[in-house]
Design a protein around this motif. Structure first.
Motif, PDB file in Angstrom:
ATOM      1  N   ALA A   2       0.837  -1.202   0.000  1.00  0.00           N
ATOM      2  CA  ALA A   2       0.000   0.000   0.000  1.00  0.00           C
ATOM      3  C   ALA A   2       0.869   1.249   0.000  1.00  0.00           C
ATOM      4  N   ASP A   3       1.990   1.218   0.772  1.00  0.00           N
ATOM      5  CA  ASP A   3       2.875   2.382   0.802  1.00  0.00           C
ATOM      6  C   ASP A   3       3.440   2.675  -0.585  1.00  0.00           C
ATOM      7  N   GLU A   4       3.799   1.629  -1.329  1.00  0.00           N
ATOM      8  CA  GLU A   4       4.327   1.830  -2.680  1.00  0.00           C
ATOM      9  C   GLU A   4       3.286   2.503  -3.566  1.00  0.00           C
ATOM     10  N   PHE A   5       2.035   2.059  -3.459  1.00  0.00           N
ATOM     11  CA  PHE A   5       0.953   2.653  -4.243  1.00  0.00           C
ATOM     12  C   PHE A   5       0.813   4.137  -3.920  1.00  0.00           C
ATOM     13  N   TYR A   6       0.780   4.481  -2.626  1.00  0.00           N
ATOM     14  CA  TYR A   6       0.591   5.877  -2.240  1.00  0.00           C
ATOM     15  C   TYR A   6       1.824   6.721  -2.547  1.00  0.00           C
ATOM     16  N   LEU A 117      -3.626  29.723   8.163  1.00  0.00           N
ATOM     17  CA  LEU A 117      -4.192  28.380   8.040  1.00  0.00           C
ATOM     18  C   LEU A 117      -5.133  28.108   9.208  1.00  0.00           C
ATOM     19  N   LEU A 118      -6.309  27.614   8.906  1.00  0.00           N
ATOM     20  CA  LEU A 118      -7.244  27.208   9.954  1.00  0.00           C
ATOM     21  C   LEU A 118      -7.071  25.731  10.278  1.00  0.00           C
ATOM     22  N   GLY A 119      -6.547  25.004   9.328  1.00  0.00           N
ATOM     23  CA  GLY A 119      -6.340  23.575   9.526  1.00  0.00           C
ATOM     24  C   GLY A 119      -5.642  22.985   8.322  1.00  0.00           C
ATOM     25  N   VAL A 120      -5.108  21.790   8.494  1.00  0.00           N
ATOM     26  CA  VAL A 120      -4.435  21.074   7.421  1.00  0.00           C
ATOM     27  C   VAL A 120      -4.984  19.657   7.421  1.00  0.00           C
ATOM     28  N   ARG A 121      -5.409  19.209   6.256  1.00  0.00           N
ATOM     29  CA  ARG A 121      -5.916  17.847   6.119  1.00  0.00           C
ATOM     30  C   ARG A 121      -4.999  17.051   5.217  1.00  0.00           C
ATOM     31  N   ARG A 122      -4.552  15.899   5.703  1.00  0.00           N
ATOM     32  CA  ARG A 122      -3.746  14.993   4.885  1.00  0.00           C
ATOM     33  C   ARG A 122      -4.673  14.154   4.019  1.00  0.00           C
ATOM     34  N   ILE A 123      -4.248  13.920   2.786  1.00  0.00           N
ATOM     35  CA  ILE A 123      -4.980  13.018   1.906  1.00  0.00           C
ATOM     36  C   ILE A 123      -3.991  11.928   1.486  1.00  0.00           C
ATOM     37  N   PRO A 124      -4.199  10.667   1.828  1.00  0.00           N
ATOM     38  CA  PRO A 124      -5.203  10.125   2.729  1.00  0.00           C
ATOM     39  C   PRO A 124      -4.857  10.435   4.187  1.00  0.00           C
ATOM     40  N   ASP A 125      -5.775  10.141   5.098  1.00  0.00           N
ATOM     41  CA  ASP A 125      -5.573  10.449   6.511  1.00  0.00           C
ATOM     42  C   ASP A 125      -4.404   9.707   7.135  1.00  0.00           C
ATOM     43  N   GLY A 126      -4.160   8.475   6.693  1.00  0.00           N
ATOM     44  CA  GLY A 126      -3.078   7.670   7.276  1.00  0.00           C
ATOM     45  C   GLY A 126      -2.089   7.247   6.199  1.00  0.00           C
ATOM     46  N   GLY A 127      -0.937   6.779   6.640  1.00  0.00           N
ATOM     47  CA  GLY A 127       0.082   6.297   5.697  1.00  0.00           C
ATOM     48  C   GLY A 127       0.802   7.437   5.004  1.00  0.00           C
ATOM     49  N   THR A 128       1.250   7.176   3.795  1.00  0.00           N
ATOM     50  CA  THR A 128       2.008   8.154   3.012  1.00  0.00           C
ATOM     51  C   THR A 128       1.073   9.242   2.500  1.00  0.00           C
ATOM     52  N   VAL A 130      -0.407  12.027   0.128  1.00  0.00           N
ATOM     53  CA  VAL A 130      -0.333  12.288  -1.308  1.00  0.00           C
ATOM     54  C   VAL A 130      -0.416  13.789  -1.546  1.00  0.00           C
ATOM     55  N   THR A 131      -1.342  14.459  -0.855  1.00  0.00           N
ATOM     56  CA  THR A 131      -1.483  15.916  -0.922  1.00  0.00           C
ATOM     57  C   THR A 131      -1.958  16.418   0.435  1.00  0.00           C
ATOM     58  N   PHE A 132      -1.970  17.744   0.568  1.00  0.00           N
ATOM     59  CA  PHE A 132      -2.522  18.402   1.758  1.00  0.00           C
ATOM     60  C   PHE A 132      -3.575  19.387   1.300  1.00  0.00           C
ATOM     61  N   VAL A 133      -4.675  19.485   2.051  1.00  0.00           N
ATOM     62  CA  VAL A 133      -5.742  20.451   1.752  1.00  0.00           C
ATOM     63  C   VAL A 133      -5.823  21.383   2.939  1.00  0.00           C
TER      64      VAL A 133
END
Length: 133
Positions: A2-6, A117-128, A130-133
């Motif tokens: 899964a890490d390789e995919f992300y 910044l009011l907040g930072v969201r990782r995409i996806p929430d866990g693991g590697t 991919v982007t930040f919103v």
């Protein structure tokens, strides 16, 4: 597996954001070093780093608007995970690519206009990430 995919998805997202980045996005991050053990009441040295990010900025999605913390005039950004370090404490550095996660305490400057910044969201929430919103 899964890490390789992300990691692959992170690289694809970064390539797209690099190619289609909109405007100049800078992230200013301030951190403090550890205090001297002999004078723990004196804060550690403050360091300010400025990074360039690739991304897209758009009006905030309506579902996030609450009329108090998030307003319809606010913006939302999608940025990659790779940033380019431009300066430390106001001194320009040779551009250095780094992977980092923006923090709510950072200031984002879009085309010369600073934004908090009011907040930072990782995409996806866990693991590697991919982007930040």
């Amino acid at each position: 597996m899964a890490d390789e995919f992300y990691e692959e998805m992170r690289d694809v997202a970064q390539e797209l954001l690099d190619e289609f980045s909109q405007g100049e996005i800078l992230v200013t991050s301030v951190s403090r070093g550890d205090p001297d053990p002999e004078t723990p009441w004196v804060p550690g040295v403050r360091t300010t780093r400025v990074y360039r990010a690739s991304g897209a900025v758009r009006p905030v999605e309506r579902r996030f608007v609450d009329g108090q913390t998030v307003l319809t005039s606010d913006s939302q950004a999608v940025v990659g995970t790779k940033f380019v370090l431009l300066s430390i404490d106001g001194v320009p550095t040779a551009p250095l690519e780094v992977y980092m996660e923006p923090q709510p305490s950072d200031v984002v400057t879009v085309d010369g206009v600073p934004r908090t910044l009011l907040g930072v969201r990782r995409i996806p929430d866990g693991g590697t990430p991919v982007t930040f919103v």
